[in-house]
Scaffold this active site. Structure first.
Site, PDB file in Angstrom:
ATOM      1  N   GLU A 120       0.842  -1.193   0.000  1.00 52.29           N
ATOM      2  CA  GLU A 120       0.000   0.000   0.000  1.00 52.29           C
ATOM      3  C   GLU A 120       0.880   1.246   0.000  1.00 52.29           C
ATOM      4  OE1 GLU A 120      -2.265   0.618   3.767  1.00 52.29           O
ATOM      5  OE2 GLU A 120      -1.841  -1.508   4.021  1.00 52.29           O
ATOM      6  N   LYS A 122       2.611   4.612   1.209  1.00 49.82           N
ATOM      7  CA  LYS A 122       3.035   5.144   2.503  1.00 49.82           C
ATOM      8  C   LYS A 122       2.717   6.633   2.515  1.00 49.82           C
ATOM      9  CE  LYS A 122       6.786   5.226   5.769  1.00 49.82           C
ATOM     10  NZ  LYS A 122       6.693   6.648   6.067  1.00 49.82           N
ATOM     11  N   TYR A 231      -5.030   1.463   8.326  1.00 49.13           N
ATOM     12  CA  TYR A 231      -4.312   0.343   7.711  1.00 49.13           C
ATOM     13  C   TYR A 231      -4.112  -0.849   8.641  1.00 49.13           C
ATOM     14  CZ  TYR A 231      -0.616   3.282   9.762  1.00 49.13           C
ATOM     15  OH  TYR A 231       0.129   4.067  10.589  1.00 49.13           O
ATOM     16  N   LYS A 317      11.114   3.131   0.518  1.00 56.15           N
ATOM     17  CA  LYS A 317      11.006   4.576   0.332  1.00 56.15           C
ATOM     18  C   LYS A 317      11.405   4.986  -1.090  1.00 56.15           C
ATOM     19  CE  LYS A 317      10.778   7.222   3.672  1.00 56.15           C
ATOM     20  NZ  LYS A 317      11.496   7.373   4.925  1.00 56.15           N
ATOM     21  N   CYS A 414      42.545  30.183 -19.897  1.00 53.84           N
ATOM     22  CA  CYS A 414      43.464  30.848 -20.825  1.00 53.84           C
ATOM     23  C   CYS A 414      44.189  32.031 -20.205  1.00 53.84           C
ATOM     24  CB  CYS A 414      42.713  31.280 -22.079  1.00 53.84           C
ATOM     25  SG  CYS A 414      41.583  32.643 -21.769  1.00 53.84           S
ATOM     26  N   CYS A 429      34.855  35.229 -19.463  1.00 51.56           N
ATOM     27  CA  CYS A 429      36.204  35.327 -20.024  1.00 51.56           C
ATOM     28  C   CYS A 429      36.080  36.099 -21.338  1.00 51.56           C
ATOM     29  CB  CYS A 429      36.755  33.920 -20.271  1.00 51.56           C
ATOM     30  SG  CYS A 429      38.139  33.870 -21.407  1.00 51.56           S
ATOM     31  N   CYS A 434      39.405  31.389 -26.295  1.00 54.05           N
ATOM     32  CA  CYS A 434      39.724  30.600 -25.091  1.00 54.05           C
ATOM     33  C   CYS A 434      39.426  29.121 -25.354  1.00 54.05           C
ATOM     34  CB  CYS A 434      38.890  31.114 -23.910  1.00 54.05           C
ATOM     35  SG  CYS A 434      38.973  30.050 -22.470  1.00 54.05           S
TER      36      CYS A 434
HETATM   37  S1  IVH Z   1       1.748   0.222   8.373  1.00 57.25           S
HETATM   38  C1  IVH Z   1       4.674  -0.968  12.211  1.00 57.25           C
HETATM   39  N1  IVH Z   1       0.798   1.505   6.331  1.00 57.25           N
HETATM   40  O1  IVH Z   1       4.636   5.026   8.219  1.00 57.25           O
HETATM   41  C2  IVH Z   1       3.943   0.154  11.643  1.00 57.25           C
HETATM   42  N2  IVH Z   1       2.149   2.674   7.870  1.00 57.25           N
HETATM   43  O2  IVH Z   1       7.232   3.783  10.233  1.00 57.25           O
HETATM   44  C3  IVH Z   1       3.066  -0.342  10.568  1.00 57.25           C
HETATM   45  N3  IVH Z   1       2.457   5.045   7.335  1.00 57.25           N
HETATM   46  O3  IVH Z   1       4.447   5.190  11.637  1.00 57.25           O
HETATM   47  C4  IVH Z   1       2.570   0.769   9.790  1.00 57.25           C
HETATM   48  N4  IVH Z   1       1.232   5.068   5.517  1.00 57.25           N
HETATM   49  O4  IVH Z   1       2.551   6.243  10.457  1.00 57.25           O
HETATM   50  C5  IVH Z   1       1.544   1.577   7.438  1.00 57.25           C
HETATM   51  N5  IVH Z   1      -0.125   2.556   4.497  1.00 57.25           N
HETATM   52  C6  IVH Z   1       0.606   2.620   5.587  1.00 57.25           C
HETATM   53  C7  IVH Z   1       1.210   3.809   6.016  1.00 57.25           C
HETATM   54  C8  IVH Z   1       1.990   3.790   7.159  1.00 57.25           C
HETATM   55  C9  IVH Z   1       1.981   5.785   6.330  1.00 57.25           C
HETATM   56  C10 IVH Z   1       3.351   5.533   8.419  1.00 57.25           C
HETATM   57  C11 IVH Z   1       2.944   5.088   9.796  1.00 57.25           C
HETATM   58  C12 IVH Z   1       4.194   4.550  10.444  1.00 57.25           C
HETATM   59  C13 IVH Z   1       5.273   4.892   9.452  1.00 57.25           C
HETATM   60  C14 IVH Z   1       6.281   3.786   9.277  1.00 57.25           C
END
Ligand code: IVH
Length: 671
Positions: A120, A122, A231, A317, A414, A429, A434
């Site tokens: 999913e 982040k 999530y 990331k 030069c 220059c 040159c």
């Molecule tokens: S699962 C063990 N799913 O990312 C933590 N985290 O360090 C499991 N985050 O603090 C998190 N989107 O705040 C998960 N789709 C997503 C997320 C998500 C953002 C953040 C969350 C967590 C950090 C990861």
């Protein structure tokens, strides 16, 4: 002078102390005051340097070092809430290799496990825990230090996407976790308002979301229009797969991510990651990577937790676009128009997936404004294919004796004198002969978008200039096979190829030729406009400065530059030599202004079917379109190719018509 980057224990100790102070300053600013001066990735970069120094000199590690802590402190103003189960965080990985290592480690721990994945997005927001009792929201808390968070229940209740009571039959106790965030358009509107009120602007949507939740007046939270995506169900014993948890969350009335994907293996994960890295700008909110879970909950649980992170999930990331490093030297480069450009020589650092060891400092004024000195620690920014830039200096990390830069008064190549332009910050220059200018000019002349002499690269040009066979671009057309064969590492066949390539470009369109000359301020768009207006080289040569200045998009400075170029003795002789050596500059034909793009100002972003940007522009011009490079209210159409940039979001915001790659390629295939 080269900055000494080798650390003995004494200098390491000094650097460690300074790094700790700097990190502590930004940590307090960010986690306690909800403010931000440098990006997360720049701060991570400082922490990384500190960590590495501490690894090198472990006896310098102290209990209060920033490397020894995780998470933020709860604000005193809020009541504390102890999480029933710790709120963990995810280990970060930045490459496919690191991702594969993660799977490898897990396979070793639990070889019988199932290694399919659930991905999913982040979301770049702040984590929240929501507790429901008998189906009613009773408590909401921030993550805090992972064990204890802040009670922000009243603020959370203002977020419309969080149900105050859950749908259907609810378990007695339900604890759900998710991410609170702000959409980009809301963030922009808020900053516009701040600007109107003369107040400082917010750094990013995540900061505002965090600030809106961690403050005492819930009316402010309500006005900020935040969102929540969930999530995780904390007691997830009854679910076999991660997706089952999502389905249950939806059934209870929570929002979950719409862009999840079950991935059969890491190849599928890599594709998901690449797709969202490309498409991240099309989302209404920021994401900073993708979360990869082992889909099978049994395997996930069995792998357990190491430190503060579960082994069964990682944050994959996107490459950080900012990092910190040290300026080891400042060199001066001489370009094809003689402009002297200071360049920072950097301690190599990885930014946006590539190693960066140089960054342009543009000109002397820019260096003064940013106060960049040799020895300084700087924040470097690099996005996509953009040339790396020094964003700012971290002055607290400046070593004593860091030297200020001074532009040389003589050309470093030069030795001729250097003039500073009246109307700009650029030093130049004065010597048109040159060597650096000659070389850069020749490299430009043969490049793909100019005369396009395939196989004639910078190395060959350097060699030809060095032995005196070539002094300017017209000399290229006089080269013979014997000249090339006599060079080291060239055989009959490769020499033939070079000569063929040069002779194959003996006919150049007027637009290409003007561009290839490398006249100061004349890019390919201006060169084409000149060709379309004046049709022949002779016409351009005899046109007055005033007339040249009124061609579409040319303007006074550019008009003057073109006029002065063609008036110069150097250009007169060069044109004669081109003619002697057989170059034919083709007159431009009057373009019929009818066509599908007729009268439209068109901007292009992303790559289109392997065509170069100039080829795409030519196709659009042929069909009556006018090219510009930035999206504005005047833009009539944005053509969007693969991996587009931020222009798409801007066009959407301004309501500019958008054409996708498929449609564009179909149009240009039609006669
Ligand atoms: S699962 C063990 N799913 O990312 C933590 N985290 O360090 C499991 N985050 O603090 C998190 N989107 O705040 C998960 N789709 C997503 C997320 C998500 C953002 C953040 C969350 C967590 C950090 C990861």
């Amino acid at each position: 002078m080269l900055y000494d980057s080798v650390m003995n224990k004494t200098s390491a100790k000094k650097r460690i102390i300074k790094l700790r102070e700097e990190i502590e300053y930004h940590r307090h600013l960010y986690h306690v005051l909800d403010k931000q001066e440098i990006s997360d990735s720049a701060l991570d970069s400082l922490k990384h340097e500190l960590f590495q120094l501490e690894q090198q000199f472990p006896d310098l590690i102290t209990k209060d070092s920033p490397t020894q802590r995780v998470g933020g402190e709860p604000l005193k103003e809020f009541e504390e809430i102890k999480h029933q189960q710790p709120m963990l965080s995810l280990e970060d990985v930045f490459s496919l290799e690191e991702l594969a290592d993660w799977e490898e480690r897990n396979r070793k721990i639990f070889p019988e496990g199932s290694f399919k994945y659930y991905c999913e997005l982040k979301i770049d927001g702040l984590a929240i825990e929501l507790r429901y009792c008998d189906g009613v929201l009773i408590e909401a808390s921030t993550r805090g230090d992972g064990k204890t968070g802040e009670n922000v229940t009243e603020n959370i209740k203002t977020i419309e996407s969080i149900p105050l009571s859950i749908n259907g039959k609810a378990p007695k106790e339900l604890t759900v976790r998710g991410e609170i965030y702000m959409n980009q358009d809301q963030f922009d509107a808020l900053n516009k308002e701040q600007e109107k009120l003369g107040k400082p602007l917010y750094a990013n949507p995540r900061n505002v979301a965090a600030g809106s939740i961690r403050q005492l007046d819930s009316k402010i939270t309500a006005s900020r229009k935040l969102h929540c995506v969930t999530y995780d169900i904390v007691d997830d014993g009854e679910f076999n797969k991660h997706n089952d948890e999502h389905l249950a969350l939806q059934k209870y009335g929570f929002r979950t991510s719409a862009q999840t994907e079950e991935c059969i293996d890491l190849d599928a994960v890599a594709k998901y990651h690449a797709r969202w890295q490309r498409k991240r700008d099309s989302l209404p909110h920021w994401i900073d990577g993708v979360v990869v879970f082992i889909d099978d909950n049994k395997t996930f649980r069995r792998l357990g937790v190491v430190g503060k992170t579960p082994r069964g999930a990682v944050a994959f990331k996107f490459p950080a676009e900012e990092a910190t490093t040290v300026v080891e030297d400042i060199l001066v480069q001489v370009g094809r128009t003689g402009a002297l450009t200071p360049v920072a020589v950097l301690r190599p650092v990885s930014v946006a997936g590539t190693t960066v060891s140089r960054a342009t400092l543009h000109n002397e004024d820019e260096i003064r404004r940013k106060d960049v000195r040799v020895g300084d620690t700087v924040v470097i920014h690099k996005a996509g294919d953009i040339i790396p830039e020094v964003v700012r200096v971290l002055p607290k990390l400046r070593p004593s004796g860091a030297k200020e830069f001074k532009m040389p008064s003589r050309c470093p190549i030069c030795g001729a004198s250097v003039t500073k332009e009246k109307d700009g910050a650029i030093s130049r220059c004065v010597n048109k002969q040159c060597l650096a200018q000659q070389l850069e000019g020749l490299i430009h002349f043969v490049s793909r978008t100019a005369s396009d002499m395939e196989g004639v690269g910078p190395k060959l040009i350097e060699k030809l200039v060095e032995i005196g066979l070539v002094r300017d671009s017209a000399d290229l057309y006089g080269l013979k096979k014997a000249d090339i064969v006599s060079l080291e590492r060239f055989a009959e066949k490769s020499a033939d190829n070079i000569i063929e390539s040069i002779q194959g470009r003996k006919k150049l369109s007027l637009g290409r030729f003007i561009y290839a000359l490398g006249i100061q301020h004349v890019g390919s768009v201006t060169a084409t406009a000149l060709a379309e207006k004046f049709l022949t080289l002779a016409n351009i040569q005899k046109t007055s400065e005033e007339e040249l200045s009124v061609v579409g998009g040319v303007g006074g400075i550019v008009g003057k530059s073109i006029f002065e170029y063609f008036q110069s003795k150097h250009a007169e002789e060069l044109m004669k030599k081109f003619e002697r050596n057989g170059l034919l500059v083709e007159d431009a034909v009057v373009v019929k202004r009818a066509g599908i793009f007729s009268g439209k100002t068109v901007v292009v972003t992303g790559s289109l079917g392997g065509l170069t940007r100039d080829e795409v522009w030519e196709e659009i011009r042929k069909r009556g379109g006018k090219i510009t490079e930035t999206v504005s209210r005047k833009t009539g159409l944005l053509v969007v190719g693969e991996e587009p940039g931020s222009k798409v979001a801007k066009a959407q915001k301004l309501g500019v018509e958008i054409m996708d790659a498929k449609e564009f390629l179909k149009i240009i295939k039609e006669k």
